[in-house]
Design a protein around this motif. Structure first.
Motif, PDB file in Angstrom:
ATOM      1  N   LEU A  74       4.812   5.884  -7.754  1.00 33.52           N
ATOM      2  CA  LEU A  74       3.790   5.565  -6.747  1.00 33.52           C
ATOM      3  C   LEU A  74       4.340   4.582  -5.711  1.00 33.52           C
ATOM      4  O   LEU A  74       4.088   4.716  -4.518  1.00 33.52           O
ATOM      5  CB  LEU A  74       2.544   4.967  -7.413  1.00 33.52           C
ATOM      6  CG  LEU A  74       1.636   5.969  -8.111  1.00 33.52           C
ATOM      7  CD1 LEU A  74       0.457   5.251  -8.752  1.00 33.52           C
ATOM      8  CD2 LEU A  74       1.139   7.005  -7.122  1.00 33.52           C
ATOM      9  N   GLN A  75       5.117   3.623  -6.240  1.00 33.95           N
ATOM     10  CA  GLN A  75       5.713   2.631  -5.329  1.00 33.95           C
ATOM     11  C   GLN A  75       6.577   3.323  -4.276  1.00 33.95           C
ATOM     12  O   GLN A  75       6.520   3.013  -3.091  1.00 33.95           O
ATOM     13  CB  GLN A  75       6.603   1.686  -6.130  1.00 33.95           C
ATOM     14  CG  GLN A  75       6.006   0.314  -6.275  1.00 33.95           C
ATOM     15  CD  GLN A  75       6.818  -0.543  -7.211  1.00 33.95           C
ATOM     16  OE1 GLN A  75       7.720  -0.064  -7.904  1.00 33.95           O
ATOM     17  NE2 GLN A  75       6.502  -1.817  -7.248  1.00 33.95           N
ATOM     18  N   GLN A  76       7.356   4.301  -4.765  1.00 34.20           N
ATOM     19  CA  GLN A  76       8.236   5.063  -3.870  1.00 34.20           C
ATOM     20  C   GLN A  76       7.431   5.755  -2.762  1.00 34.20           C
ATOM     21  O   GLN A  76       7.787   5.720  -1.589  1.00 34.20           O
ATOM     22  CB  GLN A  76       8.917   6.141  -4.680  1.00 34.20           C
ATOM     23  CG  GLN A  76      10.410   5.974  -4.810  1.00 34.20           C
ATOM     24  CD  GLN A  76      10.937   7.100  -5.677  1.00 34.20           C
ATOM     25  OE1 GLN A  76      10.493   8.234  -5.597  1.00 34.20           O
ATOM     26  NE2 GLN A  76      11.880   6.761  -6.530  1.00 34.20           N
ATOM     27  N   GLN A  77       6.334   6.405  -3.210  1.00 33.80           N
ATOM     28  CA  GLN A  77       5.509   7.131  -2.237  1.00 33.80           C
ATOM     29  C   GLN A  77       4.911   6.172  -1.211  1.00 33.80           C
ATOM     30  O   GLN A  77       4.874   6.461  -0.022  1.00 33.80           O
ATOM     31  CB  GLN A  77       4.370   7.891  -2.938  1.00 33.80           C
ATOM     32  CG  GLN A  77       4.836   8.930  -3.924  1.00 33.80           C
ATOM     33  CD  GLN A  77       5.643  10.034  -3.253  1.00 33.80           C
ATOM     34  OE1 GLN A  77       5.612  10.213  -2.049  1.00 33.80           O
ATOM     35  NE2 GLN A  77       6.407  10.754  -4.044  1.00 33.80           N
ATOM     36  N   VAL A  78       4.433   5.020  -1.714  1.00 32.58           N
ATOM     37  CA  VAL A  78       3.827   4.042  -0.793  1.00 32.58           C
ATOM     38  C   VAL A  78       4.885   3.540   0.187  1.00 32.58           C
ATOM     39  O   VAL A  78       4.637   3.412   1.384  1.00 32.58           O
ATOM     40  CB  VAL A  78       3.186   2.874  -1.585  1.00 32.58           C
ATOM     41  CG1 VAL A  78       2.765   1.748  -0.665  1.00 32.58           C
ATOM     42  CG2 VAL A  78       1.995   3.374  -2.376  1.00 32.58           C
ATOM     43  N   GLN A  79       6.102   3.327  -0.350  1.00 33.44           N
ATOM     44  CA  GLN A  79       7.203   2.873   0.494  1.00 33.44           C
ATOM     45  C   GLN A  79       7.431   3.862   1.652  1.00 33.44           C
ATOM     46  O   GLN A  79       7.598   3.493   2.800  1.00 33.44           O
ATOM     47  CB  GLN A  79       8.466   2.744  -0.374  1.00 33.44           C
ATOM     48  CG  GLN A  79       9.736   2.366   0.364  1.00 33.44           C
ATOM     49  CD  GLN A  79       9.611   0.998   1.027  1.00 33.44           C
ATOM     50  OE1 GLN A  79       8.871   0.140   0.563  1.00 33.44           O
ATOM     51  NE2 GLN A  79      10.305   0.823   2.138  1.00 33.44           N
TER      52      GLN A  79
END
Ligand code: ADP
Length: 424
Positions: A251-256
């Motif tokens: 999820l962090q990756q996607q938000v990034q």
């Protein structure tokens, strides 16, 4: 992206067709009016000459046909056969009256041709209200040798005069054209708006899809971890904690990614330029993607230029550009074989990422760089995504004054080439 608003596309096509037809009809009518005005002008000149013949007794026969006595070597010149030579001043005076009587208000040059001397024996200029220049035109009247004497009438501004007569028609056509342009732009704007709405709807769907699954996995895992009995099962505890950690970093990756896009949306993209070796940067990108490369059993071949690969660019952004391109090559190839090469060509440093994947049809090739644009074949996404990656790549390359090009053949694979100026 398959545009679902077929009806709107049809409407756009029909309106374009209607606009083209209206413009064609308008042009046809303008031409008709021009021909009509031209004919009218000619008739009025013939009538004026007839008046001249009668007033000054220029022909000896009585039952003459005016058409037989007048010759028009070109559109602006009328030659009227005469049997007796009139006085040039009275000719000028009478002709001036005749022309105004028949509504011809453009300037005219007048000359009398004498068959004996085979030359003009007098020349005059008639200044009428719609004259385009205040002084007479000094250019010589063309001489047409004839075996008879004649009066030559030359209208130097005939074309402009006729166009001026058509003023109302031209203005009304102009207004119609403007109205059509306004109408077409509104339809186009509507179409574009609808297209944006649809792409945005797609984005939200994708976005929800990408976030919903990991969130529910996290929720279930957290529920399991909340059970009191979990304390006695450390294996289970670790497994579920691992799942939560994995999904959170996803999820962090996607938000990034979303943040990157929001960042590149700024008008003047702030770049931190530095000199670095592009070959080394590609190696770093491949290193970062190692887990994906192993998971998808990707075959990667690299061919780095042995000349200088130093470029001046924003390193962080450039790394993301390379990651995006390589990730796409993996994502859109069922059994990925990827070739990455760098080379110098003229004053450019080029990076090529070639895959053996599904390829991109010609009609989509330009659009894939647009925001939210995804190629959907029969509405089936072969891989997940937001349609933002290539848009980000293009924005970054554009900000570096570079170029990105795609060559692709469906079913065979795609090649993305970045061209960077060696010196920025
Ligand atoms: P995403 O991959 O998230 O859909 P991108 O902007 O990276 O968004 O790509 C836009 C579209 O271009 C993709 O949906 C895909 O259809 C197409 N595309 C991009 N790279 C490739 C590739 N290497 N091979 C085939 N199609 C590609």
């Amino acid at each position: 992206m398959v545009i679902r608003s077929k009806a709107l596309r049809f409407l756009l096509l029909i309106s374009t067709l209607v606009v083209v037809i209206i413009i064609a009809v308008q042009l046809f009518w303008l031409q008709k009016v021009y021909l009509f005005e031209e004919k009218q002008f000619s008739t009025n000149i013939s009538k004026s000459i007839k008046g001249l013949y009668e007033d000054l007794n220029l022909v000896s026969v009585h039952n003459y046909s005016i058409e037989k006595l007048i010759e028009t070597p070109n559109n602006d010149l009328y030659i009227a056969k005469v049997d007796s030579l009139p006085n040039i001043d009275s000719l000028r005076h009478t002709l001036s009256n005749e022309l105004t009587d028949f509504g011809v208000f453009t300037d005219c040059k007048l000359a009398i041709f004498n068959k004996k001397t085979q030359s003009y024996i007098g020349e005059k200029y008639i200044d009428l209200p719609d004259t385009y220049q205040s002084t007479s035109d000094n250019s010589d009247m063309p001489v047409f040798k004839r075996s008879y004497s004649y009066i030559a009438l030359f209208f130097p501004h005939r074309g402009q005069y006729i166009i001026k007569q058509m003023f109302f028609w031209i203005v009304s056509s102009g207004i119609l054209l403007l109205a059509l342009i306004g109408f077409s732009s509104s339809v186009f704007y509507l179409y574009r708006q609808k297209f944006l709405n649809e792409t945005q709807k797609d984005f939200v769907n994708n976005f929800t899809h990408e976030f919903k699954t990991p969130l529910s996995v996290i929720k279930i895992s957290a529920d399991v971890l909340q059970q009191p009995s979990i304390i006695d099962k450390p294996d289970k505890f670790n497994k579920y904690a691992g799942i939560i950690s994995e999904q959170t970093s996803y999820l962090q990756q996607q938000v990034q990614r979303l943040l990157e896009i929001a960042f590149t949306d700024q008008r003047n993209l702030p770049l931190v330029l530095e000199n670095f070796d592009a070959n080394e940067l590609i190696k770093q990108a491949l290193n970062d993607l190692q887990p994906l490369i192993e998971e998808k059993k990707v075959t990667i071949t690299t061919s780095y230029t042995n000349q200088s690969a130093m470029i001046r660019a924003d390193k962080t952004h450039f790394l993301l550009v390379m990651i995006n391109l390589i990730e796409n090559a993996v994502k859109y190839s069922p059994a990925p074989v990827i070739e990455i090469s760098t080379y110098n060509k003229e004053s450019n440093f080029c990076i090529r990422v070639k895959d053996n994947g599904m390829g991109i049809a010609k009609m989509h090739q330009k659009k894939i760089f647009e925001r939210f644009y995804r190629v959907t074949e029969g509405n089936l996404h072969p891989a997940k995504g937001f349609g933002l990656g290539l848009n980000f790549v293009k924005k970054i390359i554009d900000a570096h004054l570079g170029k990105i090009e795609v060559e692709s053949e469906p079913g065979k694979g795609s090649t993305f080439t970045i061209k960077m100026f060696k010196k920025l």
